[in-house]
Motif scaffolding. Structure first.
Motif, mmCIF file in Angstrom:
data_model
loop_
_atom_site.group_PDB
_atom_site.id
_atom_site.type_symbol
_atom_site.label_atom_id
_atom_site.label_comp_id
_atom_site.label_asym_id
_atom_site.label_seq_id
_atom_site.Cartn_x
_atom_site.Cartn_y
_atom_site.Cartn_z
ATOM 1 N N GLN A 7 1.689 -38.479 21.229
ATOM 2 C CA GLN A 7 1.450 -38.740 22.642
ATOM 3 C C GLN A 7 1.051 -40.205 22.799
ATOM 4 O O GLN A 7 -0.024 -40.614 22.366
ATOM 5 N N HIS A 8 1.930 -41.004 23.369
ATOM 6 C CA HIS A 8 1.624 -42.422 23.592
ATOM 7 C C HIS A 8 2.501 -42.925 24.722
ATOM 8 O O HIS A 8 3.653 -42.498 24.866
ATOM 9 N N ARG A 9 1.969 -43.830 25.521
ATOM 10 C CA ARG A 9 2.702 -44.308 26.699
ATOM 11 C C ARG A 9 3.977 -45.043 26.322
ATOM 12 O O ARG A 9 4.879 -45.195 27.155
ATOM 13 N N ASN A 10 4.066 -45.545 25.081
ATOM 14 C CA ASN A 10 5.265 -46.272 24.661
ATOM 15 C C ASN A 10 6.153 -45.464 23.731
ATOM 16 O O ASN A 10 6.974 -46.018 23.004
ATOM 17 N N LEU A 11 5.992 -44.134 23.734
ATOM 18 C CA LEU A 11 6.890 -43.229 23.033
ATOM 19 C C LEU A 11 7.487 -42.280 24.051
ATOM 20 O O LEU A 11 6.786 -41.781 24.934
ATOM 21 N N VAL A 12 8.785 -42.029 23.948
ATOM 22 C CA VAL A 12 9.435 -41.115 24.876
ATOM 23 C C VAL A 12 8.869 -39.708 24.661
ATOM 24 O O VAL A 12 8.531 -39.313 23.547
ATOM 25 N N ARG A 13 8.738 -38.951 25.734
ATOM 26 C CA ARG A 13 8.108 -37.634 25.663
ATOM 27 C C ARG A 13 9.169 -36.549 25.500
ATOM 28 O O ARG A 13 10.125 -36.475 26.279
ATOM 29 N N LEU A 14 8.998 -35.724 24.478
ATOM 30 C CA LEU A 14 9.885 -34.590 24.245
ATOM 31 C C LEU A 14 9.390 -33.412 25.071
ATOM 32 O O LEU A 14 8.250 -32.974 24.929
ATOM 33 N N LEU A 15 10.233 -32.900 25.956
ATOM 34 C CA LEU A 15 9.851 -31.792 26.831
ATOM 35 C C LEU A 15 10.142 -30.440 26.210
ATOM 36 O O LEU A 15 9.536 -29.437 26.584
ATOM 37 N N GLY A 16 11.073 -30.372 25.280
ATOM 38 C CA GLY A 16 11.418 -29.098 24.661
ATOM 39 C C GLY A 16 12.712 -29.206 23.889
ATOM 40 O O GLY A 16 13.270 -30.289 23.708
ATOM 41 N N CYS A 17 13.208 -28.060 23.413
ATOM 42 C CA CYS A 17 14.454 -28.049 22.657
ATOM 43 C C CYS A 17 15.191 -26.739 22.902
ATOM 44 O O CYS A 17 14.660 -25.803 23.506
ATOM 45 N N CYS A 18 16.412 -26.715 22.453
ATOM 46 C CA CYS A 18 17.242 -25.516 22.570
ATOM 47 C C CYS A 18 17.957 -25.320 21.237
ATOM 48 O O CYS A 18 18.643 -26.219 20.756
ATOM 49 N N VAL A 19 17.759 -24.153 20.635
ATOM 50 C CA VAL A 19 18.464 -23.795 19.413
ATOM 51 C C VAL A 19 19.085 -22.428 19.662
ATOM 52 O O VAL A 19 18.404 -21.416 19.652
ATOM 53 N N GLU A 20 20.365 -22.428 19.932
ATOM 54 C CA GLU A 20 21.025 -21.183 20.316
ATOM 55 C C GLU A 20 22.444 -21.172 19.755
ATOM 56 O O GLU A 20 23.234 -22.054 20.079
ATOM 57 N N ARG A 21 22.725 -20.179 18.924
ATOM 58 C CA ARG A 21 24.025 -20.093 18.246
ATOM 59 C C ARG A 21 24.292 -21.417 17.521
ATOM 60 O O ARG A 21 23.514 -21.830 16.696
ATOM 61 N N GLU A 22 25.394 -22.081 17.821
ATOM 62 C CA GLU A 22 25.726 -23.343 17.149
ATOM 63 C C GLU A 22 25.136 -24.554 17.872
ATOM 64 O O GLU A 22 25.296 -25.688 17.440
ATOM 65 N N GLU A 23 24.469 -24.304 19.013
ATOM 66 C CA GLU A 23 23.966 -25.413 19.825
ATOM 67 C C GLU A 23 22.569 -25.824 19.383
ATOM 68 O O GLU A 23 21.699 -24.976 19.143
ATOM 69 N N LYS A 24 22.373 -27.138 19.280
ATOM 70 C CA LYS A 24 21.056 -27.708 19.010
ATOM 71 C C LYS A 24 20.872 -28.876 19.971
ATOM 72 O O LYS A 24 21.623 -29.844 19.931
ATOM 73 N N MET A 25 19.870 -28.774 20.842
ATOM 74 C CA MET A 25 19.663 -29.795 21.869
ATOM 75 C C MET A 25 18.184 -30.146 21.976
ATOM 76 O O MET A 25 17.316 -29.288 21.796
ATOM 77 N N LEU A 26 17.925 -31.402 22.306
ATOM 78 C CA LEU A 26 16.572 -31.892 22.554
ATOM 79 C C LEU A 26 16.482 -32.324 24.009
ATOM 80 O O LEU A 26 17.399 -32.957 24.540
ATOM 81 N N VAL A 27 15.378 -31.985 24.651
ATOM 82 C CA VAL A 27 15.191 -32.279 26.069
ATOM 83 C C VAL A 27 14.042 -33.271 26.220
ATOM 84 O O VAL A 27 12.914 -33.003 25.805
ATOM 85 N N TYR A 28 14.340 -34.428 26.807
ATOM 86 C CA TYR A 28 13.365 -35.502 26.965
ATOM 87 C C TYR A 28 13.104 -35.770 28.445
ATOM 88 O O TYR A 28 13.883 -35.374 29.316
#
Length: 838
Positions: free
Chosen positions: A571-592
């Motif tokens: 957690q830092h003001r100069n690091l992008v914030r990760l809101l969550g992720c998705c791991v489903e079947r063959e899909e892998k996604m990161l949500v920022y």
């Protein structure tokens, strides 16, 4: 025959000379002795604009106007006789006997006039390179204008033109739309600056409000969702208290760029810029994008949300005034209170307003007719509560405290940005809200308990019925194998269950597909080593960036899980914030979190966008990146080496604050570790330190090297790899070192940063720090803690830098010594993954 030929040649040379002597000072001017007849023109001094006669396709009507020169598309920015066209080509533009500029037809009837009273006869009209036609007194040594076309615009808002309102006289300089693209006569719409209590721009449709920009906060109009101060080309709104005049103007940062705003026949204003490649105008800043932008769409106390199927709804504590009309989606009648305010029941002393409170609405376009109250945020609520007629308040840091009385008109829910709006309601409404929250929380807790109980029951049944294999198949992927693989190469092995325990949200595929319009190309923000990145909007209106692992990517499950584990702990003001992720079947996604200004490279290495980075902003970016890296190396719970610091991995928020992103290649160090080795060298050519690129050794000093390269890129405005195969230079580092030895290091500085914020000592210090960071041997590079101190001048005496790595032709020799090097390096910014270091 020979004499005749010589005479003709001399005559050909003499006549143009005579013409230039007679009219050389009047090619951009109309004088009493020089008028222009159809189809003659005058041209501004540097050939930017023409004034003359023109007609539209499929029409014989002739107009006198001003249009851009040297572009193939006829683009008229001002029309004189817009409501009285010439029927033929007999028109004349001249200075009349009374000194006015006039347009005459063949019968010498005046179709248009500058219409200035009490003029003297000695006047002339001059066409400027700004597109302004100026009528001036030739006897006045000061050259002051008597009349300007900029004070009588039509549908075009060009650079340096002022839209203004004079409070004393009531005079306005306003835009008025054309009737159609081929009919410049007065249309239905007008655009003007309304000073009100806080200035804002209003568009009227047949003299009725049609759109408002919201108040001006010193940088932007806060009611315009996509208005970004970075892209405003020097917009300014000025209040001249002595003359009681307000005016709005702008100037292009890039003087060579052709751009203006067009107020079209539909009442929309669009920013147009000339695209030389396409040979046409391109637009990129429309307003009035949906029905919610129309003034008062939902009536009094109604809120408009374009993201909902039924866009209008009453504010909490209000109900439709006419339910039948409301159900037919006729919302003009608006809403009324369901419970009277407490202050309406009490009329004396300190009891006033005691029974009232405020409901907070986030990310809102504030209502019309705001009244300025105070610059202090903490006084807003008290001032509104003490005033029985006050029904709402809001605060903006650039404006201060805003209050509203009477009906609240033109409220809109924004998907992002906006301000917090506080609506005054009776205390019973607040109690009802609290009770609703209690009920909702109770229901949620009940659902969670039932879900957990069901989960354990099903697990127990599965275990005892021998359905273990089937349970495994139901999982998105094999967690055991993933963790085993993830634990390799000095990575702390933590699976997704632990991440979930840390309350990192898991998104489902359908939710992200809906948010990104099924990952449509129009939503694509870019493409990195991990895969494409898409812009999305969740159902609650929150904007996100979705990074989707590409099957063709060199990265995979390890990098994906690495980024989830690493960044979820930071957690830092100069690091992008990760809101969550998705791991489903063959899909892998990161949500920022969504960064509206994308990445730093889009500004640094683009000639147009670079204009917006003055030195003050550049230094703020350098400082922000250094603080983010210091946090990773020393101040976070984990010691983290990023391993891929580069311009495209630095994202910029709305105010151009930097945020470090892309932790797929990051490595976590234990408390006693200072460096590590790897056989998988991953990073980006041009940013990798020599010990990492050649031997697979990485440490904090690897990131310091990358930061030094990036710092020099920011200062110079050039990519390190732009020197590839350059016969004069070796690399950006080599070029900087050459200038340093020649005592000409300021030659490295991009001239675009030479503005009023330019600080020569500060920029020299930055270059010095950058050269210290890119020294060949890791032990000689400063740690990030010292880099931050150096940049902030806490360390005054800097040691002299030694020769950087990868200077001269060394880098090419090193690359060629690697096997199959043609597949390992490229001169772009694509990340290198998975090759064996020597």
């Amino acid at each position: 025959m020979g004499k005749t030929t010589v005479g003709i040649v001399l005559l050909a040379l003499i006549l143009p000379s005579c013409f230039c002597l007679q009219f050389g000072t009047a090619l951009d001017t109309i004088t009493p002795s020089k008028s222009i007849k159809d189809p003659e023109v005058i041209i501004s001094k540097n050939g930017v604009f023409l004034l003359g006669f023109f007609n539209f396709a499929n029409s014989t009507h002739r107009y006198v106007g001003i249009w851009y020169n040297h572009i193939p598309v006829q683009t008229v920015v001002w029309v004189a006789n817009r409501n009285k066209p010439l029927k033929d080509s007999s028109g004349v533009v001249k200075i009349s006997e009374d000194g006015n500029l006039v347009v005459l037809n063949g019968q010498e009837e005046i179709l248009w006039s500058s219409n200035v009273t009490n003029l003297i006869s000695n006047t002339s009209a001059l066409l400027l390179d700004s597109g302004n036609l100026v009528l001036k007194n030739d006897d006045d040594d000061n050259g002051a204008s008597i009349w300007e076309s900029f004070q009588h615009p039509s549908n075009a808002y060009t650079p340096t033109m002022k839209i203004s309102t004079d409070l004393r006289t009531g005079q306005r300089v306003q835009l008025s739309s054309w009737k159609s693209p081929s009919d410049p006569s007065d249309g239905n719409f007008s655009l003007s600056l309304e000073p009100l209590n806080i200035p804002e721009v209003i568009i009227l449709n047949n003299n009725q409000p049609y759109f408002r920009t919201g108040p001006w906060n010193g940088q932007i109009f806060i009611g315009m969702l996509h208005m970004n101060s970075v892209y405003l080309n020097g917009f300014s709104l000025v209040a001249d208290d002595q003359k009681e005049t307000f005016y709005l103007s702008y100037a292009l940062a890039n003087k060579s760029m052709l751009a203006y705003f067009e107020f079209n026949p539909q009442g929309k204003i669009i920013e147009l810029h000339w695209d030389e490649g396409k040979g046409d105008w391109a637009n990129n800043w429309p307003i009035l994008e949906n029905d919610c932008d129309v003034y008062g769409k939902c009536g009094a106390f109604g809120s408009c949300d374009s993201m909902k199927p039924s866009i209008c709804s009453c504010l909490r504590g209000f109900e439709p005034k006419n339910r039948e009309e409301w159900n037919r989606e006729n919302w003009a009648s608006g809403c009324v209170r369901t419970t009277p305010l407490g202050c309406q029941k009490v009329n004396n002393g300190s009891d006033v307003g005691k029974d009232d409170g405020f409901l907070k609405l986030e990310m809102m376009k504030v209502p019309a007719f705001a009244e300025w109250s105070s610059p202090l945020e903490e006084t807003c609520e008290e001032q509104c509560l003490r005033n029985c007629s006050c029904v709402a308040y809001a605060y903006d840091v650039g404006i201060g405290c805003m209050l509203w009385s009477g009906n609240l008109i033109d409220i809109q829910k924004f998907p992002s940005r906006g301000v917090d709006l506080y609506i005054r309601v009776a205390s019973s409404e607040l109690d009802r809200k609290k009770k609703s929250k209690v009920v909702i929380i109770t229901v949620i807790v009940g659902i969670i308990i039932i879900t957990i109980a069901t989960f354990f029951l099903r697990s127990w049944m599965a275990k005892h019925r021998g359905r273990k294999q089937k349970t495994k198949e139901m999982l998105p992927f094999d967690i055991g194998k993933a963790v085993a693989k993830f634990s390799s190469d000095n990575v702390v092995g933590e699976n997704l269950f632990e991440v979930k325990l840390q309350q990192l949200p898991l998104f489902n595929f359908e939710e992200l597909a809906s948010a990104t319009n099924n990952f449509h190309l129009t939503e694509k923000l870019g493409h990195g080593g991990f895969g494409p990145v898409y812009r999305g909007t969740l159902q609650d209106g929150k904007e996100i960036a979705v990074k989707r692992l590409s099957r063709a990517s060199g990265q995979g499950l390890e990098e994906f899980m690495n980024e989830v584990v690493v960044i979820s702990k930071l957690q830092h003001r100069n690091l992008v914030r990760l809101l969550g992720c998705c791991v489903e079947r063959e899909e892998k996604m990161l949500v920022y979190e969504y960064m509206p200004n994308k990445s730093l490279d889009a500004f640094l290495f683009d000639q147009v966008q670079r204009q917006f980075l003055n030195w003050e902003k550049c230094f703020n970016i350098i400082e922000g990146i250094s603080r983010g890296l210091l946090y990773l190396h020393r101040d976070s719970r984990l010691r983290i080496i990023h391993r891929d610091i580069k311009a495209s991995n630095i994202l910029l928020d709305q105010d151009l604050n930097p945020k470090i992103s892309d932790f797929g290649m990051a490595r976590i160090f234990g408390g006693n570790e200072n460096h590590a080795n790897t056989k998988r060298v991953m990073g980006t050519y041009g940013y990798m330190s020599p010990e990492y690129a050649m031997q697979g050794q990485f440490s904090e000093k690897s990131d310091v090297f990358s930061f030094g390269v990036l710092l020099l890129e920011i200062v110079s405005g050039r990519k390190n790899t732009s020197f590839y195969n350059n016969q004069h230079s070796f690399s950006l580092l080599g070029y900087a070192w050459k200038l340093w030895k020649e005592d000409n290091i300021l030659g490295l500085v991009d001239m675009e940063v030479s503005d009023p914020s330019y600080d020569e000592k500060e920029i020299l210090r930055c270059i010095h720090v950058g050269l210290l960071c890119v020294q060949e041997f890791a032990k000689e590079r400063p740690a990030m803690s010292r880099v931050v101190s150096m940049l902030n001048s806490e360390i005054v005496d800097l040691p002299p830098p030694k020769q950087p790595a990868f200077t001269e032709r060394q880098i090419n020799q090193d690359v060629e010594s690697l096997p199959n090097n043609e597949d390992k390096f490229s001169v772009n910014d694509v990340s290198i993954t998975d090759f064996d270091g020597r």
